[in-house]
Each structure stands twice: as structure tokens, then as C-alpha cells.
Write a protein that holds these residues in place. Structure first.
Motif, PDB file in Angstrom:
ATOM      1  N   THR A   8      40.258  -3.060 -39.155  1.00 62.34           N
ATOM      2  CA  THR A   8      40.984  -1.887 -38.678  1.00 62.34           C
ATOM      3  C   THR A   8      40.202  -0.594 -38.890  1.00 62.34           C
ATOM      4  O   THR A   8      40.101   0.230 -37.993  1.00 62.34           O
ATOM      5  N   LYS A   9      39.634  -0.426 -40.080  1.00 60.23           N
ATOM      6  CA  LYS A   9      38.964   0.829 -40.410  1.00 60.23           C
ATOM      7  C   LYS A   9      37.444   0.770 -40.374  1.00 60.23           C
ATOM      8  O   LYS A   9      36.793   1.811 -40.312  1.00 60.23           O
ATOM      9  N   VAL A  10      36.885  -0.422 -40.437  1.00 59.96           N
ATOM     10  CA  VAL A  10      35.423  -0.557 -40.497  1.00 59.96           C
ATOM     11  C   VAL A  10      34.963  -1.693 -39.596  1.00 59.96           C
ATOM     12  O   VAL A  10      35.567  -2.760 -39.572  1.00 59.96           O
ATOM     13  N   ARG A  11      33.885  -1.436 -38.903  1.00 59.38           N
ATOM     14  CA  ARG A  11      33.171  -2.509 -38.202  1.00 59.38           C
ATOM     15  C   ARG A  11      31.850  -2.696 -38.936  1.00 59.38           C
ATOM     16  O   ARG A  11      31.087  -1.759 -39.119  1.00 59.38           O
ATOM     17  N   TYR A  12      31.635  -3.924 -39.369  1.00 61.52           N
ATOM     18  CA  TYR A  12      30.387  -4.273 -40.030  1.00 61.52           C
ATOM     19  C   TYR A  12      29.452  -4.876 -38.995  1.00 61.52           C
ATOM     20  O   TYR A  12      29.857  -5.671 -38.156  1.00 61.52           O
TER      21      TYR A  12
END
Length: 163
Positions: A8-12
Motif C-alpha cells: 500500500t505505502k511502498v513499492r520495493y
């Protein structure tokens, strides 16, 4: 894009060089057999940061121009999380680009207080640090752009490193 790296908050993101497997997969393949609890601990933190907090620098161990997981023990204590001392020796090196984007590189076993005194960590830290420098240059030169959780690269974007 690996679905298990998009939260939801981070794309790795992870790195993949020509005719090779992804750096993150190399890390999992090398350490999963003997360090499965440590790998799961790091995966738990990736999910926790990705869903709850966003990629704030306080969640990552500072390592020059790269970062590392798991988070520092002081942070873990401050948010009332259980510290798994037994599984705090494996390090996953990362490049923190924004609160929404982190590049996961590779890692090693931290065998002493200083990274340079831990052979597997030192080699992977040098790699992550070198790549972080190249990526920062690409960002400043406009060959790589951040748009929310997306990285957009120009045709002239190229990373180089010989291990």
C-alpha cells in the motif's frame, strides 16, 4: 514487477543484471536454507514498512549511502515490537529513494560490529553502495525519475558493476 514487493505505502524494486537472476532472489536462495527465520523476519519488516509506515529512513540501518534491514533495535523497541535477537544478524542492503520506493539489493551475515569485518556483508555493502551512487547520479542527470511508486528510466539508463 513482483507482486509480493508492491504494498500500500511502498513499492520495493530489486536489481537484475543481464542474463542473471534478481539480486533479492540471490539473497533468498543463499540464506534461506540456513537462516530461514532471519529471512522471514526481514520479510515481515518489508511487509510492515510497506503496509503501515512507508519507507522512512528511521526503519533502516544507516550504512553510508545504502541502508540495511532489519531496522535498528532502538526503533523496534520504540514501536513496541518484539526483538528477535537470534535473527538480527542477517542484513539485507537497500537503497532508499523515497517514502514510497526502496530498491532491495542483496546482503550477508553480520558477524562483527563493523560491516567491513564481516566478509559476506562487506562485499554486498560495497556492491549496494556502488549501485546507490550510480542511481543517485542517474536521478540527478534525469536518466531516472520518480513518479509516486514508479521508477521511470530513460533509454540511456545503465548500471555497471563487476563483483
Amino acid at each position: 514487477m513482483r507482486k509480493d514487493l508492491d504494498f500500500t505505502k511502498v513499492r520495493y524494486y530489486t536489481l537484475k543484471f543481464e542474463d542473471d537472476i534478481q539480486e533479492l532472489q540471490k539473497f533468498y536462495d543463499k540464506y534461506q536454507p540456513g537462516h530461514s527465520k532471519s529471512i522471514n523476519y526481514i520479510k515481515m519488516w518489508l511487509a510492515e514498512i510497506g503496509e503501515k509506515y512507508g519507507a522512512e529512513s528511521r526503519f533502516f540501518r544507516p550504512e553510508d549511502n545504502a541502508k540495511a534491514l532489519p531496522p535498528p533495535t532502538t526503533l523496534i523497541r520504540s514501536i513496541d515490537k518484539q526483538i528477535d535477537e537470534e535473527n538480527m544478524h542477517l542484513r539485507l542492503y537497500c537503497i532508499l529513494l523515497s517514502p514510497e520506493i526502496v530498491i532491495l539489493v542483496n546482503g550477508g551475515v553480520k558477524e562483527s560490529d563493523a560491516t567491513r569485518d564481516s566478509p559476506s556483508c562487506w562485499k554486498e555493502f560495497q556492491f549496494a553502495s556502488n549501485i546507490a551512487s550510480q542511481i543517485q547520479k542517474m536521478l540527478s542527470d534525469g536518466h531516472l525519475q520518480i513518479k509516486g511508486k514508479m521508477l521511470k528510466r530513460s533509454k540511456s539508463f545503465k548500471l555497471t558493476y563487476k563483483k
